[in-house]
Design a protein around this motif. Structure first.
Motif, PDB file in Angstrom:
ATOM      1  N   UNK A 133       0.852  -1.221  -0.007  1.00 32.25           N
ATOM      2  CA  UNK A 133      -0.246  -0.063  -0.037  1.00 32.25           C
ATOM      3  C   UNK A 133       0.896   1.253   0.052  1.00 32.25           C
ATOM      4  N   UNK A 134       2.010   1.270   0.902  1.00 31.41           N
ATOM      5  CA  UNK A 134       2.584   2.622   0.911  1.00 31.41           C
ATOM      6  C   UNK A 134       3.697   2.599  -0.293  1.00 31.41           C
ATOM      7  N   UNK A 135       4.041   1.399  -1.089  1.00 36.21           N
ATOM      8  CA  UNK A 135       4.423   1.701  -2.440  1.00 36.21           C
ATOM      9  C   UNK A 135       3.744   2.022  -3.429  1.00 36.21           C
ATOM     10  N   UNK A 136       2.591   1.656  -3.419  1.00 36.64           N
ATOM     11  CA  UNK A 136       1.491   1.983  -4.644  1.00 36.64           C
ATOM     12  C   UNK A 136       0.841   3.419  -4.342  1.00 36.64           C
ATOM     13  N   UNK A 137       0.675   4.013  -3.173  1.00 29.24           N
ATOM     14  CA  UNK A 137       0.306   5.229  -3.194  1.00 29.24           C
ATOM     15  C   UNK A 137       0.932   6.226  -3.781  1.00 29.24           C
ATOM     16  N   UNK A 159      -7.530   0.921   9.577  1.00 32.21           N
ATOM     17  CA  UNK A 159      -8.488   1.750   8.865  1.00 32.21           C
ATOM     18  C   UNK A 159      -8.337   1.472   7.360  1.00 32.21           C
ATOM     19  N   UNK A 160      -7.131   1.140   6.977  1.00 36.28           N
ATOM     20  CA  UNK A 160      -6.710   0.707   5.714  1.00 36.28           C
ATOM     21  C   UNK A 160      -7.083  -0.826   5.280  1.00 36.28           C
ATOM     22  N   UNK A 161      -6.655  -1.447   6.051  1.00 37.66           N
ATOM     23  CA  UNK A 161      -6.603  -3.221   5.674  1.00 37.66           C
ATOM     24  C   UNK A 161      -8.254  -3.742   5.746  1.00 37.66           C
ATOM     25  N   UNK A 162      -9.122  -2.896   6.886  1.00 37.00           N
ATOM     26  CA  UNK A 162     -10.609  -3.576   7.176  1.00 37.00           C
ATOM     27  C   UNK A 162     -11.103  -2.130   6.422  1.00 37.00           C
ATOM     28  N   UNK A 163     -10.801  -1.339   5.791  1.00 30.90           N
ATOM     29  CA  UNK A 163     -11.535  -0.154   5.286  1.00 30.90           C
ATOM     30  C   UNK A 163     -12.737   0.316   6.116  1.00 30.90           C
ATOM     31  N   UNK A 176     -10.581   3.635   3.383  1.00 27.70           N
ATOM     32  CA  UNK A 176     -11.262   2.975   2.106  1.00 27.70           C
ATOM     33  C   UNK A 176     -10.598   3.504   0.836  1.00 27.70           C
ATOM     34  N   UNK A 177     -10.385   4.837   0.849  1.00 29.34           N
ATOM     35  CA  UNK A 177     -10.157   5.607  -0.377  1.00 29.34           C
ATOM     36  C   UNK A 177      -8.590   4.952  -0.727  1.00 29.34           C
ATOM     37  N   UNK A 178      -7.548   4.691   0.083  1.00 34.35           N
ATOM     38  CA  UNK A 178      -6.358   4.332   0.183  1.00 34.35           C
ATOM     39  C   UNK A 178      -6.173   3.011  -0.357  1.00 34.35           C
ATOM     40  N   UNK A 179      -7.070   2.042   0.282  1.00 37.55           N
ATOM     41  CA  UNK A 179      -7.127   0.556  -0.221  1.00 37.55           C
ATOM     42  C   UNK A 179      -7.590   0.475  -1.774  1.00 37.55           C
TER      43      UNK A 179
END
Length: 343
Positions: A182-186, A209-213, A219-222
């Motif tokens: 996630x950190x790489x792809x953002x 917050x990210x992994x479980x949205x 949710x936006x980041x995921x």
């Protein structure tokens, strides 16, 4: 190591800065380092450095644009002397790559004291900030290092990691590894997308917050991660087709696609641990590469191979970045193979 005295010095610079400019490497280690220091100073701007291991004169325009009172450089292996000479403000450089000689900067690098101490920049930024352990772990493990506080992370964030001394297992067999991706792809996409993503990520308080949205920000980041991951999985599938009996797996792709050389090379190294991995992104007249190996010192091989072509490179013993002219790429690969076979 970076001493406690030096860590306190960096904190004082952060405290004094009213309009800092943070240059950071565009990988999980660099991003985590920036987000950690941002907890101590939420002023100024942060800019990821893409496509090159160097911070050079091309970025002087950013100094003129933002007029910072302090410049912090995080996880970049090279700053050119020409850049430093044209910056009329204090530069604080925190890094963990091989030590270089440079004048006019406050240079913090654990290898100055011990050449073998290559603990990631995010490790030291966590020591400076003393906050956001989950952010630190994304950068540290993303740079293939397992810190002594892994057990603390496991207790604080159940279900995200397991006890292991193997960074690869944490990267590719746990939810912490997903967070690293996630950190790489953002950091992929248009400049406006990256700025928005980093701003949102800096406000997220928990990895769940990210992994479980569980929040709109998470949710936006995921969902952004999922979009980039589709491209990644297709490229990974294509790259695997280039695995032969050769010691080296070489795969290149056009610049029209996202720059995924680093994470592709890491994934392929995990899949093919006995191979040297060279992943190249063809951009204009250059091929920009990530090079990985578990068994061989690819940094030394790279330095020798580059003598035969017009190019540059640097990094760690087992993980490097490099760039050569497109017309020289085949020659570079052949030279790399020759040096590899003599080791």
């Amino acid at each position: 190591m970076i001493t406690n005295k030096e860590i306190e010095e960096i904190r004082k610079y952060l405290d004094k800065a009213e309009n800092p400019l943070f240059f950071y490497d565009d990988d999980p280690d660099g991003l985590s380092s920036y987000l950690l220091l941002k907890t101590l100073n939420d002023k100024g701007k942060g800019l990821p450095i893409k496509s090159s291991p160097k911070l050079d004169e091309l970025y002087i325009r950013k100094i003129k644009e933002y007029s910072p009172d302090y410049v912090f450089v995080l996880d970049k292996p090279i700053i050119t002397q020409e850049f430093v000479n044209k910056v009329n403000t204090k530069i604080i450089w925190i890094d963990h790559h091989p030590v270089v000689k440079i004048n006019g900067v406050k240079y913090y690098n654990p290898r100055k004291e011990n050449p073998n101490d290559n603990r990631p920049t995010s490790y030291w930024c966590y020591k400076i900030a003393n906050d956001k352990l989950w952010v630190a772990m994304c950068g540290i493990v993303g740079d293939w290092y397992v810190p002594e506080f892994l057990n603390e992370f496991i207790k604080l964030y159940p279900g995200l990691a397991k006890k292991s001394n193997d960074a690869a297992k944490l990267l590719f067999e746990t939810k912490l590894g997903t967070l690293v991706k996630v950190f790489a792809f953002v950091l992929k996409g248009k400049v406006s997308d990256v700025k928005r993503n980093v701003a949102i990520l800096s406000k997220i308080k928990s990895p769940y917050e990210i992994l479980e949205q569980t929040t709109p920000k998470g949710k936006f980041i995921y969902r952004y991660y999922e979009k980039i991951n589709k491209t990644f999985e297709k490229m990974l599938h294509e790259a695997k087709k280039h695995a032969t009996k050769s010691k080296i797996l070489v795969y290149t792709y056009p610049s029209s696609k996202h720059s995924l050389t680093g994470i592709l090379s890491n994934q392929l190294l995990y899949t093919y641990p006995n191979k040297v991995i060279i992943i190249g992104r063809v951009k204009d007249d250059k091929v920009l590469m990530s090079i990985r190996s578990k068994k061989h010192n690819v940094l030394k091989i790279l330095e020798t191979a580059l003598k035969s072509v017009d190019g540059y490179g640097g990094g760690h013993d087992h993980a490097c970045g490099a760039g050569v002219n497109k017309e020289d790429f085949e020659t570079f690969v052949e030279e790399f193979k020759k040096v590899l076979n003599t080791n």
